[in-house]
Design a protein around this motif. Sequence first.
Motif, PDB file in Angstrom:
ATOM      1  N   THR A 110       3.841 -12.680  -5.494  1.00  0.00           N
ATOM      2  CA  THR A 110       4.702 -11.511  -5.272  1.00  0.00           C
ATOM      3  C   THR A 110       4.857 -10.646  -6.514  1.00  0.00           C
ATOM      4  N   GLY A 111       4.180 -10.972  -7.578  1.00  0.00           N
ATOM      5  CA  GLY A 111       4.269 -10.212  -8.819  1.00  0.00           C
ATOM      6  C   GLY A 111       3.099 -10.549  -9.704  1.00  0.00           C
ATOM      7  N   PHE A 202       3.400   7.265  -7.451  1.00  0.00           N
ATOM      8  CA  PHE A 202       2.375   6.884  -8.414  1.00  0.00           C
ATOM      9  C   PHE A 202       1.876   5.480  -8.071  1.00  0.00           C
ATOM     10  N   THR A 203       0.627   5.238  -8.414  1.00  0.00           N
ATOM     11  CA  THR A 203       0.008   3.942  -8.147  1.00  0.00           C
ATOM     12  C   THR A 203      -0.339   3.264  -9.463  1.00  0.00           C
ATOM     13  N   VAL A 204      -0.003   1.969  -9.568  1.00  0.00           N
ATOM     14  CA  VAL A 204      -0.386   1.200 -10.753  1.00  0.00           C
ATOM     15  C   VAL A 204      -1.894   0.981 -10.707  1.00  0.00           C
ATOM     16  N   SER A 205      -2.591   1.433 -11.743  1.00  0.00           N
ATOM     17  CA  SER A 205      -4.046   1.315 -11.776  1.00  0.00           C
ATOM     18  C   SER A 205      -4.458  -0.077 -12.245  1.00  0.00           C
ATOM     19  N   ALA A 206      -5.757  -0.336 -12.202  1.00  0.00           N
ATOM     20  CA  ALA A 206      -6.280  -1.603 -12.718  1.00  0.00           C
ATOM     21  C   ALA A 206      -6.174  -1.672 -14.238  1.00  0.00           C
ATOM     22  N   GLN A 207      -5.959  -0.524 -14.882  1.00  0.00           N
ATOM     23  CA  GLN A 207      -5.791  -0.484 -16.347  1.00  0.00           C
ATOM     24  C   GLN A 207      -4.331  -0.800 -16.680  1.00  0.00           C
ATOM     25  N   ALA A 274       7.549  -4.514 -14.596  1.00  0.00           N
ATOM     26  CA  ALA A 274       6.503  -5.395 -15.138  1.00  0.00           C
ATOM     27  C   ALA A 274       5.839  -6.240 -14.057  1.00  0.00           C
ATOM     28  N   GLN A 275       6.550  -6.508 -12.967  1.00  0.00           N
ATOM     29  CA  GLN A 275       5.992  -7.340 -11.905  1.00  0.00           C
ATOM     30  C   GLN A 275       5.157  -6.543 -10.908  1.00  0.00           C
ATOM     31  N   ALA A 276       5.031  -5.233 -11.098  1.00  0.00           N
ATOM     32  CA  ALA A 276       4.210  -4.413 -10.203  1.00  0.00           C
ATOM     33  C   ALA A 276       2.734  -4.760 -10.405  1.00  0.00           C
ATOM     34  N   ARG A 277       2.033  -4.972  -9.322  1.00  0.00           N
ATOM     35  CA  ARG A 277       0.624  -5.330  -9.383  1.00  0.00           C
ATOM     36  C   ARG A 277      -0.250  -4.088  -9.256  1.00  0.00           C
ATOM     37  N   PRO A 278      -1.490  -4.142  -9.755  1.00  0.00           N
ATOM     38  CA  PRO A 278      -2.394  -3.016  -9.527  1.00  0.00           C
ATOM     39  C   PRO A 278      -2.466  -2.660  -8.042  1.00  0.00           C
ATOM     40  N   GLY A 279      -2.344  -1.382  -7.755  1.00  0.00           N
ATOM     41  CA  GLY A 279      -2.297  -0.925  -6.376  1.00  0.00           C
ATOM     42  C   GLY A 279      -0.895  -0.708  -5.866  1.00  0.00           C
ATOM     43  N   SER A 280       0.113  -1.217  -6.581  1.00  0.00           N
ATOM     44  CA  SER A 280       1.499  -1.004  -6.165  1.00  0.00           C
ATOM     45  C   SER A 280       1.849   0.474  -6.239  1.00  0.00           C
TER      46      SER A 280
END
Length: 342
Positions: A110-111, A202-207, A274-280
Amino acid sequence: MTELVVKTCGPMTTLQDRGRLGYQRFGVSPSGAMDRRSLAIANALVGNSPETAAIEFMNLGGTLTASGGDLRIALAGAGCTLSIEGALVPPHTTAILKDGQIAQIGHARTGTFAYLAVAGGFAIAPQLGSLSFHLRSKLGGHNGGPLQAGDHLPCRSEAQEGALTHFPGDAPQPPDAIRVMLGPQDDYFTEEAIRLFLESQFTVSAQADRMGFQLSGPTLEHSKGFNIVSDGIVDGHIQVPGNGQPIVLMRDRQTTGGYPKIATVISADLDHFAQARPGSILRFRAVSRGEAVAAAREAKAWIAALPEALVPLRFSLTTEHLLSTNLIGGTVNALSPKIGEG
């Protein structure tokens, strides 16, 4: 000496505590646990202070074993599971890892970040007041690096006696929108850029790593260019370089930067972020200084109240215990008469 021995782990499994504070003027990043609430929960369950160093797992779990004695351990964060010799430990519960037994930490569900705490912490000398590992400077950690298979972490054997407890609650839920204070260089952006920042997704990127999370979304236009005289950086600062895509600076950030900062994530929401995953997908909401301070005080009070929120375990959920209790009051089969008949 009682030790926790690493058998397997992911590539960025590290020791982290509250961080290396007071050295930014020398260019030393604070580092520290990405999710301090989860660190505090794990530490409370084994009787440690909230900022005691624990093992931080990023995405992947691992396996560890106790050597030289029993260890009192607890896990919190990212929906990871803890099993001992294949037996699942209930979430947010203290467990005893007996000498020679193997503990398995599952992958994040979940994170991103989870924390395994050991009663008394690790008997490892700090560097500049902290065990937190910082990748780019190679400060802290175990032998100046992340954890890897074969590492032996000395533990304080005298701290292993104590109550087994459970935390019946949950960490505070993340807000619908991550709260920010605008600035300190929001005047370097057009009014339209500010509007887009606060009204768009906004989306969290893989970077995304411990240094910073790069976001993808609408381009935020600068009004005075994208270079400033380098100034101080704090956790949660949101820099916007020339491509107009924001970068949220995290625990392993640099201490100064030369891109304008449109806003700053408030400290109370940085653990959630901080617990947001890439794609969130996430949004931002501007708040006042007063609201940010009130939220910080509330978060601090929540952590301080953790020891009082724990409840003692009355028994251990072992096979032997379950067999010793009268869980079944009788049996029936398909030919038995229905209740109330014959």
